[in-house]
Design an enzyme around this catalytic site. Structure first.
Site, PDB file in Angstrom:
ATOM      1  N   TYR A 176       6.622  -0.272   6.112  1.00 36.16           N
ATOM      2  CA  TYR A 176       8.022  -0.690   6.033  1.00 36.16           C
ATOM      3  C   TYR A 176       8.822   0.446   5.417  1.00 36.16           C
ATOM      4  O   TYR A 176       8.406   1.061   4.435  1.00 36.16           O
ATOM      5  CB  TYR A 176       8.182  -1.947   5.167  1.00 36.16           C
ATOM      6  CG  TYR A 176       9.636  -2.334   4.950  1.00 36.16           C
ATOM      7  CD1 TYR A 176      10.273  -3.216   5.813  1.00 36.16           C
ATOM      8  CD2 TYR A 176      10.373  -1.785   3.903  1.00 36.16           C
ATOM      9  CE1 TYR A 176      11.606  -3.549   5.639  1.00 36.16           C
ATOM     10  CE2 TYR A 176      11.712  -2.114   3.730  1.00 36.16           C
ATOM     11  CZ  TYR A 176      12.320  -2.998   4.597  1.00 36.16           C
ATOM     12  OH  TYR A 176      13.647  -3.313   4.430  1.00 36.16           O
TER      13      TYR A 176
ATOM     14  N   GLU B 122      16.995  -0.021   8.674  1.00 38.42           N
ATOM     15  CA  GLU B 122      15.689  -0.636   8.394  1.00 38.42           C
ATOM     16  C   GLU B 122      14.736  -0.370   9.547  1.00 38.42           C
ATOM     17  O   GLU B 122      15.051  -0.669  10.702  1.00 38.42           O
ATOM     18  CB  GLU B 122      15.851  -2.146   8.181  1.00 38.42           C
ATOM     19  CG  GLU B 122      14.541  -2.839   7.821  1.00 38.42           C
ATOM     20  CD  GLU B 122      14.728  -4.328   7.598  1.00 38.42           C
ATOM     21  OE1 GLU B 122      14.463  -4.800   6.480  1.00 38.42           O
ATOM     22  OE2 GLU B 122      15.148  -5.024   8.556  1.00 38.42           O
TER      23      GLU B 122
END
Length: 386
Positions: free
Chosen positions: A109, A197
Site C-alpha cells: 500500500y 493512493e
C-alpha cells in the site's frame, strides 16, 4: 474532485510511473476493437465508479477470452454497484476498464496526501496492500509507516528510504522505488492533488513495481489552474444537487439530516448546524450563500435545498452585513411561491435592512415562522419537524 481509476493511471503514466496496459470502454460496441488493442486474451475487467470496494461488490472480473469478456461486460454495464463507499442505492456502471493480467509476487500500500493537521505532505506505506487501509490502521497499526515531509522541490533520499522500508525491496529495485516516490510527489504538487493512493502497488515476478489500482483526488479550490483536470469530471458520479449548486457559485454540501439550512458565512453555517444537533435533530446540508448574494442567487439556493427529498423543514439564518436582509427576503418569497413551499420555514434575520426584510416576509402571506435569535430558530425548526 475525484476521477476514475483509468484517468488516474493515465496521469501517472505521463509522469513516468509504471502501470499495466489497459484501456477504457464506454459501450459494448467498443469491446471487439479495444480487446484487439490489448493483444492478450486474459484480462481483468473493472467497473469504473468513484468508490472503493468494487471487487467485493462484483465489479471486478477476470476473463480468459473475448466471449467471456462480452458476457461479463454486458452484465456490468448499467449495473448498480453497492459498496461500503456508495449510497444505499449504489452507483450505476457506465464505463469499464480492460487491463492486462499481472503476475503478482507481492502487494503493498502506498499513498501521498496533504496532512492538514500538521500542514505537511504525508506518505503512508504498508506491506498490507489490496485491502482497506482503514482496517489495517484499526487492526494492525504497527504495519503502517507514515512519513511527513516539508514542502520542497523533491523528496530527500533519507525520506524515501523510510517510505519504502516496509516493502523490504532488494537493492536492485530501489532505483525503481526512488523514481516512483519522486514521481508521485511531483504529481501531487504539479496537479494540486489532495490525495494519490496506490492500492495495491505490486511487485511482479519479473521484478517490476506497478500501480495496479490508482485513486487521485484534487483540490477543488485549485481547479481553475487545471482545465485539463476539470475536463475529466464525470457528472454521472457527482451529487446532482451539489452539481446544480456549483452552477450558481453556491457552497453546498449534502448531509443526511432533514433540516435544510441557508446561511451567509461558513462560520455561521457551521454554528447553525451545530445548534440544530444540540436541539436534537440533524442538518440536511451545509449551504453558504455568501456575503453579497443577489435575489436570484438566494432564490436558486432555496430551490436547491428543496431538491433534497429528505428535507422536512428549512431554517434560514442571516446576519446581514454585506448581505442585505431585504434582498434575502425577496429571494425567499420568490422561490417559496414558485415551488409551492409545503415544508415549515423558520427565518432568523439580523443586521442590514432587517426591518425591511421582516416586512417583506410578513406581507408575502407565506406561512413563515419568525425567530428572535439563533437558539430560538433552532428550537422552533426542530419542534415543527418532529
Amino acid at each position: 474532485m475525484n476521477i476514475h481509476e483509468h484517468q488516474a493511471k493515465e496521469i501517472l503514466k505521463k509522469f513516468g510511473i509504471n502501470i499495466p496496459n489497459g484501456i477504457a470502454v464506454f459501450s459494448l460496441e467498443e469491446i471487439d476493437q479495444k480487446f484487439k488493442i490489448l493483444k492478450t486474451n486474459k484480462i481483468v475487467l473493472k467497473a469504473q465508479i468513484h468508490a472503493g470496494g468494487r471487487g467485493k461488490a462484483g465489479g471486478i472480473k477476470i476473463v480468459n477470452n473475448i466471449n467471456e469478456l462480452k458476457k461479463e461486460a454486458k452484465s456490468l454495464f448499467g449495473k448498480k454497484l453497492v459498496t461500503h463507499q456508495t449510497e444505499p442505492e449504489g452507483r450505476e456502471v457506465k464505463r469499464l476498464y480492460l487491463e492486462e493480467i499481472c503476475d503478482i509476487a507481492k502487494e503493498f500500500y502506498l499513498s501521498c496526501l496533504i496532512d492538514r493537521s500538521s500542514s505537511k505532505i504525508a506518505f503512508i506505506s504498508s506491506t498490507e496492500g489490496g485491502v482497506d487501509i482503514e482496517s489495517v490502521a484499526k487492526n494492525n497499526p504497527e504495519k503502517i509507516v507514515t512519513t511527513k515531509l516539508n514542502l520542497s522541490k523533491a523528496v530527500s533520499e533519507k525520506d524515501i528510504k523510510k517510505i519504502i522500508e516496509p516493502f523490504g525491496l532488494p537493492e536492485k529495485l530501489k532505483m525503481q522505488a526512488f523514481h516512483l516516490i519522486q514521481s508521485i510527489y511531483k504529481v501531487l504538487i504539479e496537479k494540486d492533488a489532495n490525495l494519490i493512493e496506490i492500492n495495491p502497488l505490486i511487485l511482479t515476478r519479473d521484478n517490476s513495481l506497478l500501480c495496479l489500482d490508482a485513486k487521485i483526488n484534487f483540490d477543488d479550490n485549485a481547479l481553475y489552474r487545471h482545465p485539463e483536470i476539470v475536463s475529466l469530471k464525470d457528472l454521472n458520479e457527482e451529487n446532482l444537487i451539489e452539481t446544480e449548486a456549483s452552477k450558481h457559485d453556491l457552497a453546498y454540501i449534502k448531509l443526511d439530516g432533514k433540516i435544510g439550512c441557508m446561511v451567509n458565512g461558513a462560520g455561521l453555517a457551521m454554528a447553525t448546524m451545530d445548534i440544530i444537533k444540540l436541539y436534537g435533530s440533524e442538518p440536511a446540508n451545509f449551504l453558504d450563500v455568501g456575503g453579497g448574494a443577489s435575489k436570484e442567487k438566494v432564490s436558486a439556493a432555496f430551490k436547491i435545498i428543496l431538491l433534497d427529498k429528505n428535507v422536512k423543514g428549512i431554517l434560514i439564518n442571516i446576519f446581514g452585513g454585506i448581505m442585505r436582509c431585504d434582498v434575502l427576503a425577496q429571494g425567499v418569497v420568490s422561490a417559496a411561491k414558485e415551488t409551492n413551499l409545503s415544508v415549515p420555514l423558520v427565518v432568523r434575520l439580523a443586521g442590514t435592512n432587517v426591518e425591511s426584510g421582516k416586512e417583506i416576509l410578513k406581507k408575502s402571506n407565506l406561512k413563515i415562522i419568525s425567530a428572535n435569535n439563533l437558539a430560538d430558530a433552532a428550537k422552533k425548526i426542530v419542534e415543527v419537524t418532529k
